[in-house]
Design a protein around this motif. Structure first.
Motif, PDB file in Angstrom:
ATOM      1  N   UNK A  10     -71.288 -30.076   3.104  1.00  0.00           N
ATOM      2  CA  UNK A  10     -72.254 -29.316   3.900  1.00  0.00           C
ATOM      3  C   UNK A  10     -71.575 -28.165   4.639  1.00  0.00           C
ATOM      4  N   UNK A  11     -70.356 -28.398   5.133  1.00  0.00           N
ATOM      5  CA  UNK A  11     -69.626 -27.327   5.822  1.00  0.00           C
ATOM      6  C   UNK A  11     -69.316 -26.179   4.866  1.00  0.00           C
TER       7      UNK A  11
ATOM      8  N   UNK B  99     -75.205 -36.357  -2.556  1.00  0.00           N
ATOM      9  CA  UNK B  99     -76.347 -35.445  -2.413  1.00  0.00           C
ATOM     10  C   UNK B  99     -77.058 -35.669  -1.087  1.00  0.00           C
ATOM     11  N   UNK B 100     -77.352 -36.934  -0.788  1.00  0.00           N
ATOM     12  CA  UNK B 100     -78.115 -37.252   0.425  1.00  0.00           C
ATOM     13  C   UNK B 100     -77.353 -36.854   1.681  1.00  0.00           C
TER      14      UNK B 100
ATOM     15  N   UNK C 226     -79.231 -30.127   6.644  1.00  0.00           N
ATOM     16  CA  UNK C 226     -80.607 -29.991   7.093  1.00  0.00           C
ATOM     17  C   UNK C 226     -81.478 -29.283   6.082  1.00  0.00           C
ATOM     18  N   UNK C 227     -81.176 -29.475   4.794  1.00  0.00           N
ATOM     19  CA  UNK C 227     -81.932 -28.816   3.734  1.00  0.00           C
ATOM     20  C   UNK C 227     -81.832 -29.645   2.464  1.00  0.00           C
TER      21      UNK C 227
END
Length: 222
Positions: free
Chosen positions: A158-159, A26-27, A34-35
């Motif tokens: 994230x991507x 998660x982190x 960036x969210x």
């Protein structure tokens, strides 16, 4: 959100590892994106006392966009875990998604296990088609090695999230333009209605017979 599917037996055996896995994934995904919008839902924290848990699980799967499988012998033998995946695969197909199931294998699954039936074997074959993380060595690894592996996984997540967000921002496809009507075989007044008949065999004086049944709005020439 993401849905984290795991077997309780694995959680009891490796609570610190699995909790750390969820937290770090998660982190890292949030930092790379960036969210703070991304989170992994799991029943250990998502269910409340008195909840109708089967209904709650399916409701959550109906809202999730990413599905994470912590693959192990306990997971594949769990009716609940397999039902969770089946529900998400149905949603994935309905939404015409691809590459939304993430598999992380933490234990080897013996090929000669007599408790693994044909249905489980077929599901394992289906999961084999999804690129998986082989994280069995992480169970015995030091924290720095785990952090490095999970950081890379978080960046990959994230991507995917950025791709999903970009796809949502695209304008909807334009409806097809109507094809122009062919010009009417008349001058003067528009054609209101009519039928055109061309018999395939009837001939008159070597020319094919054509019958026209036309209705016009006013005086015109054909």
């Amino acid at each position: 959100p993401g849905f984290f599917s795991y077997a309780r037996r694995d959680w009891r055996a490796e609570p610190a590892f699995i909790q750390g896995l969820v937290d770090i994934l998660e982190a890292q995904a949030r930092a790379a994106q960036g969210s703070d919008a991304f989170h992994l839902w799991r029943d250990e924290t998502g269910l409340r006392w008195g909840d109708d848990w089967p209904n709650t699980l399916h409701q959550q799967i109906g809202k999730t966009e990413l599905f994470f499988v912590l693959l192990s012998p306990s997971w594949i033998k769990s009716d609940i875990c397999r039902d969770e995946l089946a529900a998400f695969l149905k949603r994935e197909k309905a939404q015409r998604w691809t590459e939304r199931v993430f598999v992380a294998q933490i234990r080897d699954i013996p090929a000669d296990d007599p408790e693994i039936d044909d249905g489980m074997t077929a599901l394992l074959a289906l999961l084999e088609k999804r690129q998986a993380k082989r994280w069995r060595p992480l169970l015995d690894a030091d924290q720095a090695t785990r952090d490095t592996a999970l950081r890379g996984a978080g960046e990959e997540i994230a991507a995917v999230l950025r791709s999903i967000k970009a796809a949502r921002a695209l304008p909807p496809p334009s409806p097809p333009k109507p094809r122009p009507s062919p010009p009417l075989p008349v001058t003067g007044q528009p054609l209101v209605s009519g039928d055109f008949y061309a018999p395939s065999q009837a001939q008159i004086d070597g020319h094919q017979a054509v019958m026209l049944n036309l209705v016009f709005a006013g005086p015109c020439k054909v």
